[in-house]
Design a protein around this motif. Structure first.
Motif, PDB file in Angstrom:
ATOM      1  N   ASN A  98       1.563  -1.605   0.211  1.00 28.96           N
ATOM      2  CA  ASN A  98      -0.026   0.052   0.019  1.00 28.96           C
ATOM      3  C   ASN A  98       1.182   1.111  -0.517  1.00 28.96           C
ATOM      4  OD1 ASN A  98      -1.913   1.509   0.511  1.00 28.96           O
ATOM      5  ND2 ASN A  98      -3.622   0.653   2.228  1.00 28.96           N
ATOM      6  N   PRO A  99       1.624   1.369   1.316  1.00 26.15           N
ATOM      7  CA  PRO A  99       2.344   2.891   0.921  1.00 26.15           C
ATOM      8  C   PRO A  99       3.667   2.711  -0.259  1.00 26.15           C
ATOM      9  CG  PRO A  99       2.763   1.588   2.473  1.00 26.15           C
ATOM     10  CD  PRO A  99       1.433   0.798   2.472  1.00 26.15           C
ATOM     11  N   LEU A 100       3.996   1.848  -0.364  1.00 22.39           N
ATOM     12  CA  LEU A 100       4.961   1.634  -1.895  1.00 22.39           C
ATOM     13  C   LEU A 100       4.273   2.370  -3.339  1.00 22.39           C
ATOM     14  CD1 LEU A 100       6.710  -1.826  -0.835  1.00 22.39           C
ATOM     15  CD2 LEU A 100       7.998   0.710  -1.196  1.00 22.39           C
ATOM     16  N   ILE A 101       2.659   1.738  -2.891  1.00 21.16           N
ATOM     17  CA  ILE A 101       2.125   1.926  -4.729  1.00 21.16           C
ATOM     18  C   ILE A 101       2.568   3.484  -3.964  1.00 21.16           C
ATOM     19  CG2 ILE A 101      -0.039   2.229  -5.630  1.00 21.16           C
ATOM     20  CD1 ILE A 101       0.012  -0.440  -5.195  1.00 21.16           C
ATOM     21  N   HIS A 102       1.569   4.553  -2.637  1.00 19.13           N
ATOM     22  CA  HIS A 102       1.126   5.343  -2.350  1.00 19.13           C
ATOM     23  C   HIS A 102       2.349   6.264  -2.791  1.00 19.13           C
ATOM     24  CE1 HIS A 102      -2.106   4.940   0.573  1.00 19.13           C
ATOM     25  NE2 HIS A 102      -1.932   4.842  -0.740  1.00 19.13           N
ATOM     26  N   PHE A 103       4.237   5.401  -2.816  1.00 14.51           N
ATOM     27  CA  PHE A 103       5.024   6.585  -2.632  1.00 14.51           C
ATOM     28  C   PHE A 103       5.630   6.246  -4.740  1.00 14.51           C
ATOM     29  CE2 PHE A 103      10.123   6.257  -3.927  1.00 14.51           C
ATOM     30  CZ  PHE A 103      10.098   7.510  -2.947  1.00 14.51           C
ATOM     31  N   ILE A 104       5.185   5.843  -5.099  1.00 15.30           N
ATOM     32  CA  ILE A 104       5.488   5.696  -6.192  1.00 15.30           C
ATOM     33  C   ILE A 104       4.845   6.413  -7.230  1.00 15.30           C
ATOM     34  CG2 ILE A 104       5.239   4.269  -9.061  1.00 15.30           C
ATOM     35  CD1 ILE A 104       6.015   1.646  -6.861  1.00 15.30           C
ATOM     36  N   LEU A 105       3.351   6.581  -6.371  1.00 13.71           N
ATOM     37  CA  LEU A 105       2.546   7.746  -7.345  1.00 13.71           C
ATOM     38  C   LEU A 105       2.657   9.194  -6.841  1.00 13.71           C
ATOM     39  CD1 LEU A 105      -1.129   6.309  -7.120  1.00 13.71           C
ATOM     40  CD2 LEU A 105      -0.225   6.083  -8.719  1.00 13.71           C
ATOM     41  N   LEU A 160      13.912   7.817  -0.039  1.00 10.82           N
ATOM     42  CA  LEU A 160      14.160   6.145  -1.308  1.00 10.82           C
ATOM     43  C   LEU A 160      15.044   5.591  -0.667  1.00 10.82           C
ATOM     44  CD1 LEU A 160      15.949   8.470  -3.943  1.00 10.82           C
ATOM     45  CD2 LEU A 160      13.385   7.551  -4.400  1.00 10.82           C
ATOM     46  N   ILE A 161      15.381   5.883   0.435  1.00 12.89           N
ATOM     47  CA  ILE A 161      16.642   4.601   0.972  1.00 12.89           C
ATOM     48  C   ILE A 161      15.041   3.767   1.771  1.00 12.89           C
ATOM     49  CG2 ILE A 161      17.830   4.108   3.479  1.00 12.89           C
ATOM     50  CD1 ILE A 161      19.643   7.184   2.212  1.00 12.89           C
ATOM     51  N   ALA A 162      14.350   4.699   2.447  1.00 14.02           N
ATOM     52  CA  ALA A 162      13.024   3.850   3.548  1.00 14.02           C
ATOM     53  C   ALA A 162      12.557   3.353   2.443  1.00 14.02           C
ATOM     54  CB  ALA A 162      12.822   5.228   4.467  1.00 14.02           C
ATOM     55  N   TYR A 163      11.707   3.791   1.751  1.00 10.97           N
ATOM     56  CA  TYR A 163      11.134   3.018   0.563  1.00 10.97           C
ATOM     57  C   TYR A 163      11.537   1.564   0.191  1.00 10.97           C
ATOM     58  CZ  TYR A 163       7.171   5.975   1.102  1.00 10.97           C
ATOM     59  OH  TYR A 163       6.303   6.028   2.339  1.00 10.97           O
ATOM     60  N   GLY A 164      12.943   2.070  -0.001  1.00  8.37           N
ATOM     61  CA  GLY A 164      14.113   0.218  -1.006  1.00  8.37           C
ATOM     62  C   GLY A 164      13.872  -0.480   0.342  1.00  8.37           C
ATOM     63  N   LEU A 165      14.043   0.153   0.950  1.00  7.68           N
ATOM     64  CA  LEU A 165      13.902  -1.194   2.667  1.00  7.68           C
ATOM     65  C   LEU A 165      12.737  -2.114   2.433  1.00  7.68           C
ATOM     66  CD1 LEU A 165      16.334   0.576   5.071  1.00  7.68           C
ATOM     67  CD2 LEU A 165      17.241  -1.215   3.531  1.00  7.68           C
ATOM     68  N   ILE A 166      11.473  -1.095   2.804  1.00  3.66           N
ATOM     69  CA  ILE A 166      10.601  -1.715   2.521  1.00  3.66           C
ATOM     70  C   ILE A 166      10.268  -2.516   1.379  1.00  3.66           C
ATOM     71  CG2 ILE A 166       7.993  -1.237   2.404  1.00  3.66           C
ATOM     72  CD1 ILE A 166       8.538   1.059   3.484  1.00  3.66           C
ATOM     73  N   ALA A 167      10.550  -2.864   0.287  1.00  2.00           N
ATOM     74  CA  ALA A 167      10.420  -3.577  -0.755  1.00  2.00           C
ATOM     75  C   ALA A 167      11.603  -4.666  -0.653  1.00  2.00           C
ATOM     76  CB  ALA A 167      10.865  -2.219  -2.322  1.00  2.00           C
ATOM     77  N   LEU A 168      12.094  -4.142  -0.169  1.00  2.00           N
ATOM     78  CA  LEU A 168      13.324  -5.367  -0.071  1.00  2.00           C
ATOM     79  C   LEU A 168      13.109  -6.100   1.051  1.00  2.00           C
ATOM     80  CD1 LEU A 168      16.095  -6.997  -0.065  1.00  2.00           C
ATOM     81  CD2 LEU A 168      17.250  -5.156   1.271  1.00  2.00           C
ATOM     82  N   SER A 169      12.083  -5.507   2.543  1.00  5.44           N
ATOM     83  CA  SER A 169      11.739  -5.981   3.348  1.00  5.44           C
ATOM     84  C   SER A 169      10.823  -7.642   2.975  1.00  5.44           C
ATOM     85  CB  SER A 169      11.183  -5.342   4.931  1.00  5.44           C
ATOM     86  OG  SER A 169      10.151  -4.989   4.265  1.00  5.44           O
ATOM     87  N   ILE A 170       9.504  -6.274   2.313  1.00  4.18           N
ATOM     88  CA  ILE A 170       8.457  -8.157   0.955  1.00  4.18           C
ATOM     89  C   ILE A 170       9.248  -9.203   0.643  1.00  4.18           C
ATOM     90  CG2 ILE A 170       6.604  -7.937   0.251  1.00  4.18           C
ATOM     91  CD1 ILE A 170       5.986  -5.431  -0.082  1.00  4.18           C
TER      92      ILE A 170
END
Length: 293
Positions: free
Chosen positions: A251-258, A272-282
């Motif tokens: 959800n927040p990843l898509i929010h960030f991309i939009l 950018l770093i934080a959301y990159g870590l989130i993507a990696l965690s998934i």
């Protein structure tokens, strides 16, 4: 994590919610509390109509199934269903309060903190076990949240309260698995409507007259409320709460991309770093578990 139908139902529900801002944007001139009122009331009316007209046999069979429950099973079902309804409306109310009276940042943080709280609470309350890779994924999520919350301690406190309410909702519904999910959702939204209705006369604005409002509200009710909530409840039949919680980061990843590519908002390097870590965690949480199972 097995890539079965429950996985894809959960993933799809959060993908849908990720695009919620596209439906809300045209309604930016309307108070958030009005959107909440009409979202809940219209969703409840639609679900009741569907159950009365198209699902009469299923409702009757579900009632007969309920009558076969033991006294303990009936108590558990009613407690989890009614409690889930209150948790749902509490979460929505707190979220809208944060948007209107605290900050949009606090509401956004809630989406990021909720998966961590869900995972930890599921570990302690439901005894859901995590392997070492999944704990690494949780640690990556925590680091990303710290990066995004730095300098916003007050927002973080409100976010924790909002996130905990939805985490408890997910965990409670994980234990409420032996009943028709559509009926459970209907009951919970009826409860939400009863909770919100006393506030409607005092806090609601004038009744909207523009067709845009009702067109967008129809989209919000069907696509961004009923469908994802049902998919989420159904996914909990075959997935752990912690696994559903981690997928919530979609959800927040898509929010960030939009925000980055569609709304053209400015983005900091820490984001950018934080959301990159989130993507990696998934990826770590899901793929690593599959390879070790």
């Amino acid at each position: 994590m097995p890539l079965n139908k429950y996985f894809f139902y959960a993933l799809f529900s959060f993908i849908i919610w990720g695009f919620f801002s596209l439906a809300l944007k045209p309604l930016h001139n309307y108070p958030s509390i009005d959107i909440l009122f009409y979202r809940v009331f219209f969703s409840t009316i639609l679900l009741l109509l569907l159950n009365i007209t198209l699902r009469k046999d299923i409702v009757k069979n579900s009632w007969n199934t309920f009558l076969t429950f033991s006294k303990k099973e009936k108590k558990q079902f009613l407690t989890l269903t009614i409690g889930g309804g209150f948790l749902l409306v509490l979460n929505w109310f707190l979220f809208m309060y944060a948007v209107n009276h605290v900050s949009l940042q606090s509401a956004s943080f809630a989406y990021l903190i909720c998966p961590i709280i869900t995972t930890v609470l599921a570990f302690f309350l439901l005894k859901e076990r995590l392997n070492q890779w999944q704990w690494i994924a949780v640690l990556l999520c925590i680091i990303s949240c710290i990066l995004l919350a730095y300098g916003h301690v007050q927002d973080l406190i409100y976010s924790l309260i909002i996130a905990t309410s939805f985490a408890l909702y997910l965990i409670s519904q994980r234990k409420n698995g032996n009943f028709d999910k559509f009926i459970i959702l209907t009951i919970q939204l009826v409860i939400a409507s009863f909770v919100l209705f006393p506030f409607f006369p005092k806090y609601a604005g004038p009744i909207p007259t523009a067709s845009l409002f009702y067109n967008m509200m129809a989209l919000i009710v069907i696509l961004f409320t009923i469908i994802p909530l049902y998919l989420n409840l159904y996914a909990l039949k075959g997935m752990n709460s912690s696994a559903v919680g981690i997928l919530m980061y979609t959800n927040p990843l898509i929010h960030f991309i939009l925000a980055l590519f569609y709304f053209k908002e400015n983005v900091q390097i820490t984001q950018l770093i934080a959301y990159g870590l989130i993507a990696l965690s998934i990826v770590v949480f899901n793929i690593k578990k599959k390879t070790t199972s």
